[in-house]
Design a protein around this motif. Structure first.
Motif, PDB file in Angstrom:
ATOM      1  N   SER A 366      -3.133   7.374  -4.426  1.00  0.00           N
ATOM      2  CA  SER A 366      -3.337   6.519  -5.487  1.00  0.00           C
ATOM      3  C   SER A 366      -3.041   4.902  -5.122  1.00  0.00           C
ATOM      4  O   SER A 366      -2.661   4.037  -5.619  1.00  0.00           O
ATOM      5  CB  SER A 366      -2.211   6.653  -6.455  1.00  0.00           C
ATOM      6  OG  SER A 366      -2.384   6.056  -7.868  1.00  0.00           O
ATOM      7  N   GLU A 370      -5.934   5.645  -8.628  1.00  0.00           N
ATOM      8  CA  GLU A 370      -6.736   6.960  -9.082  1.00  0.00           C
ATOM      9  C   GLU A 370      -5.700   8.272  -9.067  1.00  0.00           C
ATOM     10  O   GLU A 370      -6.063   9.334  -9.816  1.00  0.00           O
ATOM     11  CB  GLU A 370      -7.810   7.392  -7.839  1.00  0.00           C
ATOM     12  CG  GLU A 370      -7.364   7.671  -6.636  1.00  0.00           C
ATOM     13  CD  GLU A 370      -6.840   6.761  -5.790  1.00  0.00           C
ATOM     14  OE1 GLU A 370      -7.282   6.571  -4.503  1.00  0.00           O
ATOM     15  OE2 GLU A 370      -6.661   5.416  -5.963  1.00  0.00           O
ATOM     16  N   HIS A 371      -4.624   8.122  -8.450  1.00  0.00           N
ATOM     17  CA  HIS A 371      -3.726   9.236  -8.597  1.00  0.00           C
ATOM     18  C   HIS A 371      -4.419  10.695  -8.448  1.00  0.00           C
ATOM     19  O   HIS A 371      -4.148  11.734  -9.383  1.00  0.00           O
ATOM     20  CB  HIS A 371      -2.930   9.469  -9.622  1.00  0.00           C
ATOM     21  CG  HIS A 371      -1.591   9.758  -9.767  1.00  0.00           C
ATOM     22  ND1 HIS A 371      -0.344   9.067  -9.271  1.00  0.00           N
ATOM     23  CD2 HIS A 371      -0.928  11.177  -9.850  1.00  0.00           C
ATOM     24  CE1 HIS A 371       0.831  10.342  -9.252  1.00  0.00           C
ATOM     25  NE2 HIS A 371       0.341  11.359  -9.422  1.00  0.00           N
ATOM     26  N   VAL A 372      -4.991  10.804  -7.255  1.00  0.00           N
ATOM     27  CA  VAL A 372      -5.668  12.222  -6.959  1.00  0.00           C
ATOM     28  C   VAL A 372      -4.408  13.054  -6.575  1.00  0.00           C
ATOM     29  O   VAL A 372      -3.766  12.842  -5.631  1.00  0.00           O
ATOM     30  CB  VAL A 372      -6.905  12.097  -6.095  1.00  0.00           C
ATOM     31  CG1 VAL A 372      -7.268  13.316  -5.462  1.00  0.00           C
ATOM     32  CG2 VAL A 372      -7.999  11.304  -6.633  1.00  0.00           C
ATOM     33  N   GLU A 376      -6.501  18.982  -7.434  1.00  0.00           N
ATOM     34  CA  GLU A 376      -7.661  18.379  -7.586  1.00  0.00           C
ATOM     35  C   GLU A 376      -8.729  18.654  -6.215  1.00  0.00           C
ATOM     36  O   GLU A 376      -9.773  19.016  -6.193  1.00  0.00           O
ATOM     37  CB  GLU A 376      -7.726  17.123  -8.293  1.00  0.00           C
ATOM     38  CG  GLU A 376      -7.148  17.014  -9.584  1.00  0.00           C
ATOM     39  CD  GLU A 376      -6.831  15.680 -10.019  1.00  0.00           C
ATOM     40  OE1 GLU A 376      -6.324  15.205 -11.278  1.00  0.00           O
ATOM     41  OE2 GLU A 376      -6.887  14.731  -9.237  1.00  0.00           O
ATOM     42  N   THR A 437     -15.081  13.666  -9.074  1.00  0.00           N
ATOM     43  CA  THR A 437     -15.272  12.886 -10.371  1.00  0.00           C
ATOM     44  C   THR A 437     -15.097  13.463 -11.803  1.00  0.00           C
ATOM     45  O   THR A 437     -14.745  13.001 -12.772  1.00  0.00           O
ATOM     46  CB  THR A 437     -16.334  12.035 -10.203  1.00  0.00           C
ATOM     47  OG1 THR A 437     -17.623  12.951 -10.097  1.00  0.00           O
ATOM     48  CG2 THR A 437     -16.739  11.282  -8.982  1.00  0.00           C
ATOM     49  N   ASN A 440     -11.031  14.213 -12.203  1.00  0.00           N
ATOM     50  CA  ASN A 440     -10.046  13.105 -12.074  1.00  0.00           C
ATOM     51  C   ASN A 440     -10.809  11.731 -12.548  1.00  0.00           C
ATOM     52  O   ASN A 440     -11.850  10.936 -12.097  1.00  0.00           O
ATOM     53  CB  ASN A 440      -9.574  12.763 -10.739  1.00  0.00           C
ATOM     54  CG  ASN A 440      -8.552  11.594 -10.923  1.00  0.00           C
ATOM     55  OD1 ASN A 440      -8.727  10.693 -11.329  1.00  0.00           O
ATOM     56  ND2 ASN A 440      -7.376  11.908 -10.246  1.00  0.00           N
ATOM     57  N   TYR A 442     -10.042   8.863 -13.339  1.00  0.00           N
ATOM     58  CA  TYR A 442      -9.647   7.376 -12.489  1.00  0.00           C
ATOM     59  C   TYR A 442     -10.298   7.415 -11.481  1.00  0.00           C
ATOM     60  O   TYR A 442     -10.994   6.284 -11.125  1.00  0.00           O
ATOM     61  CB  TYR A 442      -8.308   7.324 -12.518  1.00  0.00           C
ATOM     62  CG  TYR A 442      -7.291   7.582 -13.589  1.00  0.00           C
ATOM     63  CD1 TYR A 442      -7.575   6.733 -14.703  1.00  0.00           C
ATOM     64  CD2 TYR A 442      -6.283   8.644 -13.814  1.00  0.00           C
ATOM     65  CE1 TYR A 442      -6.535   6.889 -15.711  1.00  0.00           C
ATOM     66  CE2 TYR A 442      -5.617   9.071 -15.013  1.00  0.00           C
ATOM     67  CZ  TYR A 442      -5.657   8.043 -15.882  1.00  0.00           C
ATOM     68  OH  TYR A 442      -4.806   8.258 -16.800  1.00  0.00           O
ATOM     69  N   TYR A 443     -10.624   8.528 -10.599  1.00  0.00           N
ATOM     70  CA  TYR A 443     -11.602   8.546  -9.516  1.00  0.00           C
ATOM     71  C   TYR A 443     -13.195   8.224 -10.058  1.00  0.00           C
ATOM     72  O   TYR A 443     -13.663   7.290  -9.211  1.00  0.00           O
ATOM     73  CB  TYR A 443     -11.156   9.777  -8.629  1.00  0.00           C
ATOM     74  CG  TYR A 443     -12.111   9.746  -7.428  1.00  0.00           C
ATOM     75  CD1 TYR A 443     -11.815   9.296  -6.184  1.00  0.00           C
ATOM     76  CD2 TYR A 443     -13.228  10.667  -7.437  1.00  0.00           C
ATOM     77  CE1 TYR A 443     -12.365   9.297  -5.086  1.00  0.00           C
ATOM     78  CE2 TYR A 443     -13.874  10.835  -6.223  1.00  0.00           C
ATOM     79  CZ  TYR A 443     -13.551   9.754  -5.110  1.00  0.00           C
ATOM     80  OH  TYR A 443     -14.366  10.090  -3.943  1.00  0.00           O
TER      81      TYR A 443
END
Length: 500
Positions: A366, A370-372, A376, A437, A440, A442-443
């Motif tokens: 993050s 994005e907090h991947v 994911e 994408t 997530n 945010y990503y």
């Protein structure tokens, strides 16, 4: 059919029936465990400090027992290490499971007389559940190998201390011990590579039917056998019919492992940890692992999005929802109270309660908001591998590149050791990135907003991760490479090891 295979059938049926009895009253069983645990520990130091005598309801339990990690329990553990009794649980621990922590250094997790059956019986019951469902038990009459840490013990404050896998090795049932490999002497070898060669010497001409271990180390075992014999594993071990694994998501390793074996075989996934044996795959037909709600552990669940709140929401088993990610919190008869395991899980069923392990609460990227999470990236990789069936992945990890050279946009860098490379690397990378994408938002926003550019794939030379783990002193046993980092410590070390 041999005597072990024959006798296992009625025992498997009995265990499956017992399991079904507590499954149908899971909520009640969990509440009973909460009450029993608090009552048992009422006169311990922890029980007195947290007013256990005044706890009657779950709400009172939450108010009295905050969520903790190892660092927060260190003071109590120090008393146990000094040889004191009645600190977290009545008496002294039977063992300390010694494990490495990311922030706390070496961790000493207590295992008590009351909690050891959770570790031992759960592993046994996973196998018996498999037998009950499939009626396959002939493998018990052949040789069984458990790739694990050394069973050699030390003492800490008068308490036997060792790795969890080594502790468990001392409790292998007598009826299996005659079939167990490698030998005790070989299992005691600390150097993983010396130990692995010795294991191969002992097993290569044996009728191996069951192989158990963490996938990357099993793969290393397979690779060395193939190098030595020039044969697939199915030709070296024609009796091999059951693979038992845990510790990491199997999917990234599946294609390479099955290619090494040369045929598909049944498998059982386990979810053991030093803090408890939490779940196992109870069915070859259903998705997920059965959460063990009647094994001395009271479970709580914190929605991942609330985990870092000052007072995070805590849920009981009856409050969880399918498809949501939760941080796992346990209180147990090992003397752990409101203990945050650090893992995230997701329910795929609530009848019965089955879960998937989705990652680590602190293992994420993050760097840009994005907090991947681990689930994911593993899904994105699996998506790309399905579209590029020639690809075989040995190991991988992902880290952010915040300050790239020459003023280009930041990106996520994937370090991947391939057994077989993509024919079209550019398309492979695009497939991973596109799927990420979708998974997530945010990503996706960061990519569309030109804050991040498409991920960068860095293929690594053969054995890069083995070399990294060796250099870190973590080769073999139960050690695992983190899938995700929010910094570049691992990435920089891998870069030094001559990328392709």
């Amino acid at each position: 059919m041999g005597i072990r295979a024959l006798l296992s059938q009625p025992l498997a049926k009995y265990i499956a029936e017992e399991q079904q009895r507590w499954i149908v009253k899971s909520t009640e069983v969990q509440e009973e465990w909460r009450v029993k645990l608090v009552a048992k520990a009422m006169n311990t130091q922890f029980g007195k400090d947290h007013f256990f005598k005044d706890i009657h309801t779950y709400e009172e339990f939450k108010e009295a027992v905050p969520v903790r990690d190892y660092e927060d329990l260190k003071g109590y553990i120090a008393h146990l290490k000094a040889g004191e009794s009645d600190i977290l649980w009545p008496g002294k621990p039977l063992y300390f499971a010694k494990t490495s922590g990311t922030t706390s250094g070496t961790k000493y997790i207590p295992i008590t007389k009351e909690s050891i059956p959770n570790h031992i019986n759960s592993a046994r019951n996973a196998i018996l559940s498999y037998i009950a469902e499939t009626k396959k038990s002939a493998f018990l009459d052949k040789k069984l190998i458990f790739l694990s840490g050394s069973p050699v013990m030390t003492e800490t404050g008068g308490v036997l201390t060792g790795r969890l896998s080594g502790i468990s090795n001392h409790h292998v049932p007598g009826y299996l011990r005659a079939n167990q490999m490698p030998s005790y002497e070989t299992n005691c070898i600390e150097d993983w590579e010396i130990k692995l060669d010795k294991i191969i010497d002992e097993t290569i001409d044996q009728p191996m039917s069951l192989i158990s271990g963490i996938p990357p180390w099993v793969q290393m075992y397979f690779d060395r056998i193939i190098d030595r014999t020039g044969k697939k594993i199915k030709d070296v071990f024609p009796e091999f019919s059951l693979f038992i694994y845990g510790g990491v998501n199997f999917e990234p390793y599946r294609a390479k492992l099955y290619e090494s074996i040369g045929k598909r075989i049944d498998s059982i996934e386990l979810y053991p940890a030093s803090e408890g044996f939490f779940a196992y795959q109870d069915s070859q037909k259903e998705e997920g692992l059965l959460l063990l709600l009647n094994s001395g552990i009271f479970f709580e669940f914190i929605p991942v999005e609330n985990y870092f709140d000052e007072n995070p929401k805590r849920l009981r088993i009856n409050d969880v929802e399918v498809g949501k990610n939760y941080a796992l919190v346990v209180s147990s008869n090992a003397g752990l109270w409101g203990y945050s395991i650090g893992d995230t899980i997701k329910f795929v069923s609530t009848d019965p309660y089955r879960i998937l392990v989705t990652g680590r609460i602190k293992h994420f990227i993050s760097a840009f908001g994005e907090h991947v999470i681990g689930e994911e990236i593993e899904k994105a990789l699996r998506y790309a591998m399905e579209r590029h069936p020639e690809v075989e992945v040995v190991e991988f990890t992902v880290a952010p590149m915040v300050t790239p050279n020459q003023g280009s946009l930041p990106y996520h860098e994937w370090f991947v050791e391939f057994a077989k490379m993509p024919v079209n690397m550019e398309q492979f990378v695009q497939d991973i990135d596109r799927r990420l994408t979708e998974l997530n938002v945010y990503y996706d926003d960061l990519i569309k907003g030109n804050i991040l550019r498409q991920l960068v794939m860095t293929p690594l030379r053969k054995n890069s991760f083995i070399d990294y783990m060796r250099a870190s002193g973590k080769l073999g046993g139960q050690n695992k490479v983190p899938r995700l980092s929010n910094d570049r410590k691992i990435a920089d070390e891998l870069t030094k090891m001559n990328t392709l």
